[in-house]
Motif scaffolding. Structure first.
Motif, PDB file in Angstrom:
ATOM      1  N   ASN A   1      14.077  17.315  48.222  1.00  0.00           N
ATOM      2  CA  ASN A   1      13.383  17.134  47.294  1.00  0.00           C
ATOM      3  C   ASN A   1      14.539  16.201  45.682  1.00  0.00           C
ATOM      4  O   ASN A   1      14.628  15.856  45.039  1.00  0.00           O
TER       5      ASN A   1
ATOM      6  N   GLU B   1      13.203  14.315  42.650  1.00  0.00           N
ATOM      7  CA  GLU B   1      13.499  15.186  41.889  1.00  0.00           C
ATOM      8  C   GLU B   1      14.676  14.480  41.130  1.00  0.00           C
ATOM      9  O   GLU B   1      14.520  14.408  39.498  1.00  0.00           O
ATOM     10  N   GLN B   2      15.668  12.996  41.639  1.00  0.00           N
ATOM     11  CA  GLN B   2      16.159  13.038  40.666  1.00  0.00           C
ATOM     12  C   GLN B   2      15.558  11.490  40.198  1.00  0.00           C
ATOM     13  O   GLN B   2      16.388  10.621  39.705  1.00  0.00           O
TER      14      GLN B   2
END
Length: 114
Positions: free
Chosen positions: A19, A22-23
């Motif tokens: 993931n 997502e940053q």
């Protein structure tokens, strides 16, 4: 295609934990490496002026930070350093594999001590 990405979170941009996308807080896509490199250099200069600390890895990955800017980790109920990452991602090659499962650094330390 080449993507120039700006990330923000508790990880330097080269980790590509599960993931990691997502940053990503901002990004640009270019057809040529020369265009992507120009944007990277421009953005690097802006970030270098704003943040006193920088660490680079590979030719086109950098993490910028300043002391006292933290990211709150709900998993470990603690504050972690916030990094502003900059990278060029070449989607013609699979540079993001293998993805690693993100485990809070504080939990990793606790588990390693047992």
């Amino acid at each position: 295609m080449y993507h120039v990405l700006l990330t923000e979170g508790p990880d330097e941009p080269w980790w590509f934990f599960e993931n990691w996308e997502e940053q990503v807080v901002e990004g640009y896509t270019f057809r040529t490496f020369a265009q992507a490199k120009a944007k990277y250099i421009d953005w690097y200069g802006e970030l270098e002026e704003k943040y006193p600390h920088v660490k680079t890895k590979d030719p086109y990955m950098a993490a910028f930070w300043q002391e006292g800017e933290y990211y709150y980790c709900e998993e470990c109920s603690d504050d972690l350093q916030c990094y502003h990452g900059l990278l060029i991602l070449d989607t013609r090659q699979d540079k993001v594999e293998p993805r690693q499962k993100r485990l809070c650094p504080m939990r990793e330390k606790e588990e390693g001590e047992n």
